[in-house]
Scaffold this motif. Sequence first.
Motif, PDB file in Angstrom:
ATOM      1  N   PRO B 155     -13.142  -0.979   4.352  1.00 52.00           N
ATOM      2  CA  PRO B 155     -12.217  -1.303   5.445  1.00 52.00           C
ATOM      3  C   PRO B 155     -12.219  -0.242   6.534  1.00 52.00           C
ATOM      4  O   PRO B 155     -12.816   0.826   6.381  1.00 52.00           O
ATOM      5  CB  PRO B 155     -10.858  -1.365   4.733  1.00 52.00           C
ATOM      6  CG  PRO B 155     -11.007  -0.599   3.488  1.00 52.00           C
ATOM      7  CD  PRO B 155     -12.445  -0.648   3.105  1.00 52.00           C
ATOM      8  N   GLY B 156     -11.543  -0.552   7.621  1.00 64.04           N
ATOM      9  CA  GLY B 156     -11.456   0.398   8.731  1.00 64.04           C
ATOM     10  C   GLY B 156     -10.505   1.538   8.400  1.00 64.04           C
ATOM     11  O   GLY B 156      -9.842   1.547   7.359  1.00 64.04           O
ATOM     12  N   LEU B 157     -10.470   2.501   9.287  1.00 61.04           N
ATOM     13  CA  LEU B 157      -9.592   3.655   9.077  1.00 61.04           C
ATOM     14  C   LEU B 157      -8.882   3.942  10.391  1.00 61.04           C
ATOM     15  O   LEU B 157      -9.410   4.615  11.275  1.00 61.04           O
ATOM     16  CB  LEU B 157     -10.427   4.859   8.618  1.00 61.04           C
ATOM     17  CG  LEU B 157      -9.700   6.133   8.196  1.00 61.04           C
ATOM     18  CD1 LEU B 157      -8.534   5.866   7.266  1.00 61.04           C
ATOM     19  CD2 LEU B 157     -10.671   7.094   7.521  1.00 61.04           C
ATOM     20  N   ALA B 158      -7.700   3.361  10.518  1.00 56.81           N
ATOM     21  CA  ALA B 158      -6.997   3.452  11.800  1.00 56.81           C
ATOM     22  C   ALA B 158      -6.390   4.844  12.020  1.00 56.81           C
ATOM     23  O   ALA B 158      -6.294   5.312  13.145  1.00 56.81           O
ATOM     24  CB  ALA B 158      -5.912   2.385  11.865  1.00 56.81           C
ATOM     25  N   LYS B 160      -6.674   8.469  12.387  1.00 54.41           N
ATOM     26  CA  LYS B 160      -7.831   9.329  12.664  1.00 54.41           C
ATOM     27  C   LYS B 160      -7.381  10.780  12.802  1.00 54.41           C
ATOM     28  O   LYS B 160      -6.728  11.138  13.783  1.00 54.41           O
ATOM     29  CB  LYS B 160      -8.534   8.841  13.941  1.00 54.41           C
ATOM     30  CG  LYS B 160      -9.181   7.462  13.740  1.00 54.41           C
ATOM     31  CD  LYS B 160      -9.761   6.879  15.009  1.00 54.41           C
ATOM     32  CE  LYS B 160      -8.775   6.135  15.831  1.00 54.41           C
ATOM     33  NZ  LYS B 160      -8.192   4.937  15.250  1.00 54.41           N
ATOM     34  N   ARG B 180      -5.974   1.824   2.068  1.00 50.74           N
ATOM     35  CA  ARG B 180      -7.417   1.862   1.812  1.00 50.74           C
ATOM     36  C   ARG B 180      -7.699   2.452   0.421  1.00 50.74           C
ATOM     37  O   ARG B 180      -8.559   1.949  -0.316  1.00 50.74           O
ATOM     38  CB  ARG B 180      -8.018   2.692   2.945  1.00 50.74           C
ATOM     39  CG  ARG B 180      -9.339   3.278   2.747  1.00 50.74           C
ATOM     40  CD  ARG B 180      -9.632   4.171   3.937  1.00 50.74           C
ATOM     41  NE  ARG B 180     -10.358   3.414   4.925  1.00 50.74           N
ATOM     42  CZ  ARG B 180     -11.664   3.577   5.155  1.00 50.74           C
ATOM     43  NH1 ARG B 180     -12.350   4.471   4.494  1.00 50.74           N
ATOM     44  NH2 ARG B 180     -12.269   2.856   6.041  1.00 50.74           N
TER      45      ARG B 180
END
Lengths: 373, 437
Positions: B155-158, B160, B180
């Motif tokens: 999945p994405g990693l919002a 940061k 995640r």
Amino acid sequence: MSSARFAFAPALLGDRMHHARVHKAAGGRVVGFLGNCVPVELIHAAGCFPLQLPALPGPTPRADRYMEELFDPMARSVFDRMLAGELDLVDLVVLPRAVDSLQRMYYYLCELRRTGSEAVPEAYLYDVLQTRSYSSAEYSYARTVELAARLAALSGHDPSDAQLRSSIALYNRIRSALARLIERRRAVPCGFPGAAALDVFTACQLMAPTEFLAVLDRLLAAPPQTAAGTRVVVAGSAHDEPVLHARIAMAGGQVVGDHHFRGELLLGPPVDETLPPLRALSTHYQHDVVSARTFPGSVDGFVELVRSAGAQGVVFYYYAQEEALTWDHVEQRQALQAAGVPWLCLSMQPYPASEAVDAEVQGFLARISEGRP
Amino acid sequence: MTDAQSRSGARSRKDLACTRDATAYQREFVKTLRTRVVDRGEPFAIAQADTAHEIFHVMDIPVLSNQWWSSYLAAKQLSSRYFAVLDRAGYPASSCRYCSLGLACTLDADPASAPWGGLPRPTVITARLTCDCIQRVFAHWARALGTRFYAFEAPGLAHKDPAWFEHSRTAWREVYGDARIELHVEEMKGLIRLLELETGRSFDDGKLGVLMERINTQEELLDEAALLIGAARPCPVSIADQVPNAMIPQWHRGSDWAVAHARRFRDEVKERVAQAAGVAGQERLRLMWIGAGLWHDPGFYNALEALHGAVFVWSMYLPFAGPQYIRYDLSDPLRALASRICAMNEVLHLPPWMNEWMASEARRSGIDAAVMLVPHSNRLSVSGTKITRHTLEAAGVPVLEIAADMVDDSGWDHGAMVQYVSHFLTSRVIRGGEQPR
């Protein structure tokens, strides 16, 4: 130029962002997106204008500063336009996790904003997963709820359940109208030219949904426009401009099916209207829409499209940057072989198609006509 | 050097005694692995490098890393043969080739030419879906091997955190995100269930906790070595020695041998620092290597030492051990393990993680210039390189991109590449005859 261009002017004949600009000028919000995995129903329900960000073929010098070669050419073009300030009307860019180029572009946009290196619109990642497991479904649902909240914050309008259902129903009517168009195109003889059909798919996400549906309904109320030519399905990389379709028509063919993300895979099947709306949207974009990351993949949808289109041949067209869909090619080709449908593979191609493909396309169509594929 | 030798890869020079031991251990391990999976037919797994090998270690299931197998095939000069197999099978030329060498070897189905006579059927093959290709390559491979593919989502990693490397050991829940981590835990449990059913072996959380503690010890030693190397002048150990001493223990992380070897490596580094032993006769330039190892030409790393006193002092493999492997608070070892695995792609290939870490590492290691491997056949491996280049150059580190592949040596010319880098150093780093030190 396709007949649909006139029907969908000015979106297709002049400024592709015309309708979004009108919405913005009236005080509305514009949400840009790319690909076929962003819930447009949610954007519309929040009172925002959902705009599939238009690419512009040509050099991309600004994008080239930050983006490596192997990015989808349409994504690269849109990225370049953002850096040039040409997409400044957009209040938020929603990019789906479901396409590798697009999720990487999301991180690039965020970094350029963080460092202040470039003035680019705010980006949001719709972190939808496309493995068909329960854990992915639950994860995607939570992200869909978050996206709904972000859109509500942007527009200042938190849509009610009824408004969400109404937006889903509206887009389902669009799906149904597009299905009628597809049916007409697949008729024998073909009742809607291939280039015009692709234009309709493109216009679908440059206009407000109600406006688009009204024009499409008028178009479908007119008698079928018979189009001659050897029946061809285009598969592989996505097309937002019917350049390849026009070249195939010039060579004596007619595209009767578009098996790609900006063609018949654009909106997917109808969204389930019996489920709670956010759950229905999450399931649709996780499970029902076919993307580059759909897993496990299947060749069945492709085979069915080719069969129901009555295709006499398939043209696979892959951009030079296409590193994933090409892995489906062998299986698709074997299925065609079993079905006795000839195919032509054009790989390492530019966006959009150029005249360099003409000789191969002509030869392919000639072989089909002469019954020696 | 003959003309042919000039074009093809060269062996690297190894300065440390422990490097020879590490490679000898790996050779023995490979023999044992082969005996277990080929001769005895034990259940085994094929896994991408960025998956939780710890699960297999706890269950005593031999695991073969796809990246290691690819580099093994490349080292046997089989890359060209296998890429031709994919061409003949009909995969179009743009298809990503990075992870597909193993698939090609299986499709070739030629026991006479394949190492080990080709791989037998594994119990499972597994990968994280970090790009759009991997699910396809692994699904094809599973079919060809007659086994199943267990996919982990990526999945994405919002959230940061540009300074992730400063926080990841302790604040890993915040750095990598609960959702995640939770997802990865669920998926790992699925794999464990599958392995238990297929092999009859069991998984034990307690064993994982002990393994994770031992891995922390190992990674702390490697981290210490990385800090020593970055701080020492001259550079005591070039990346030709660093990479095997980091990577071979990493394949066996947490084992008795791996912990002991990491300690031995750290001690040798310490000793060389104390003796002021340097890699080059006279170190004048300190270089950073960005990207995967140049597996087909490891001698490239030593080639600039005599020419310019230019030493490759940094490659990601060793310094990555600290921030990405060490995990404190092991009260829930599976979650800690998930946090180690679930963002490998982002931190190595995407901004702000990649560029900020590299810039920080360049400062820490006194880097004068960077050479960046840009394999144009693979989006995952090239992504983030341009923004990293901007970040490094803004920090005063000139960067040279080399368009080459890590496993495919076609088109690679050792001599020409040495000249290319030499020209870069002369024109952009060594200004007016004045060298940085």
